[in-house]
Write a protein that holds these residues in place. Sequence first.
Motif, PDB file in Angstrom:
ATOM      1  N   ARG A  27      -1.745   3.793  -4.232  1.00 30.97           N
ATOM      2  CA  ARG A  27      -1.379   2.823  -5.263  1.00 30.97           C
ATOM      3  C   ARG A  27      -1.149   1.501  -4.537  1.00 30.97           C
ATOM      4  NH1 ARG A  27       1.214   2.313 -10.392  1.00 30.97           N
ATOM      5  NH2 ARG A  27       2.808   0.682 -10.366  1.00 30.97           N
ATOM      6  N   ILE A  28      -1.918   0.488  -4.926  1.00 33.91           N
ATOM      7  CA  ILE A  28      -1.703  -0.849  -4.376  1.00 33.91           C
ATOM      8  C   ILE A  28      -0.920  -1.634  -5.419  1.00 33.91           C
ATOM      9  CG2 ILE A  28      -2.752  -2.985  -3.563  1.00 33.91           C
ATOM     10  CD1 ILE A  28      -5.165  -1.368  -2.674  1.00 33.91           C
ATOM     11  N   GLU A  29       0.258  -2.084  -5.016  1.00 35.68           N
ATOM     12  CA  GLU A  29       1.098  -2.891  -5.892  1.00 35.68           C
ATOM     13  C   GLU A  29       0.922  -4.344  -5.496  1.00 35.68           C
ATOM     14  OE1 GLU A  29       4.964  -1.129  -5.443  1.00 35.68           O
ATOM     15  OE2 GLU A  29       4.366   0.644  -6.590  1.00 35.68           O
ATOM     16  N   LEU A  30       0.579  -5.177  -6.461  1.00 38.44           N
ATOM     17  CA  LEU A  30       0.271  -6.574  -6.229  1.00 38.44           C
ATOM     18  C   LEU A  30       1.268  -7.441  -6.979  1.00 38.44           C
ATOM     19  CD1 LEU A  30      -3.163  -8.285  -6.494  1.00 38.44           C
ATOM     20  CD2 LEU A  30      -1.299  -9.087  -7.920  1.00 38.44           C
ATOM     21  N   THR A  31       1.826  -8.392  -6.263  1.00 36.10           N
ATOM     22  CA  THR A  31       2.640  -9.433  -6.871  1.00 36.10           C
ATOM     23  C   THR A  31       2.080 -10.756  -6.400  1.00 36.10           C
ATOM     24  OG1 THR A  31       4.606  -8.027  -6.811  1.00 36.10           O
ATOM     25  CG2 THR A  31       4.962 -10.380  -7.153  1.00 36.10           C
ATOM     26  N   GLN A  32       1.770 -11.628  -7.334  1.00 43.42           N
ATOM     27  CA  GLN A  32       1.252 -12.943  -6.986  1.00 43.42           C
ATOM     28  C   GLN A  32       2.072 -13.966  -7.762  1.00 43.42           C
ATOM     29  OE1 GLN A  32      -2.985 -13.292  -7.246  1.00 43.42           O
ATOM     30  NE2 GLN A  32      -2.963 -15.396  -6.522  1.00 43.42           N
ATOM     31  N   PHE A  85       0.851  -1.187   0.000  1.00 41.38           N
ATOM     32  CA  PHE A  85       0.000   0.000   0.000  1.00 41.38           C
ATOM     33  C   PHE A  85       0.891   1.242   0.000  1.00 41.38           C
ATOM     34  CE2 PHE A  85      -2.339  -3.533   1.507  1.00 41.38           C
ATOM     35  CZ  PHE A  85      -3.652  -3.331   1.138  1.00 41.38           C
ATOM     36  N   CYS A  86       0.852   1.993  -1.105  1.00 42.33           N
ATOM     37  CA  CYS A  86       1.737   3.138  -1.300  1.00 42.33           C
ATOM     38  C   CYS A  86       0.921   4.427  -1.385  1.00 42.33           C
ATOM     39  CB  CYS A  86       2.535   2.967  -2.588  1.00 42.33           C
ATOM     40  SG  CYS A  86       3.419   1.400  -2.715  1.00 42.33           S
ATOM     41  N   PRO A  87       1.022   5.307  -0.389  1.00 45.97           N
ATOM     42  CA  PRO A  87       0.290   6.577  -0.458  1.00 45.97           C
ATOM     43  C   PRO A  87       0.813   7.456  -1.593  1.00 45.97           C
ATOM     44  CG  PRO A  87       1.288   6.244   1.721  1.00 45.97           C
ATOM     45  CD  PRO A  87       1.801   5.169   0.822  1.00 45.97           C
TER      46      PRO A  87
END
Length: 130
Positions: free
Chosen positions: A96-101, A88-90
């Motif tokens: 901005r939510i950065e997702l790595t799966q 979770f990046c303000p």
Amino acid sequence: MPKNVILAASLPAPADRLFDMYLDPQAHSAVTGAPVLIGPTPGTPFRAFDGQLIGTMLHVAPKRLIVQTWRSASWPADAIDSILTLTFCPVRDTTRIELTQINVHDDDFAGVSQGWEKYYWAPWRDYLSP
């Protein structure tokens, strides 16, 4: 061979609020429209969409990072679990939510890749709209 999903989404709310909403079962359910079992403590089970998604919480860095195992009920029993990381990046008045799966089963790669927008990002934006 398993694949990796890397996505990002901008949502109109502070990072603290979005982080808390993801980890709170009532707020998470309100966003997705489906019951969820989730919590901030490592080892807590994760269940969403009537058991279609299951996993375990691995790590939580308050207000910044969530790491959990994750798998779809449609995956073969011998498929390895995926690892989901949400950061979770303000950014000013948004987040901005950065997702790595990593290790997404081959047969479900397209569904998982598209599912984040369909089942999480778009409903979350709708939920947050005035």
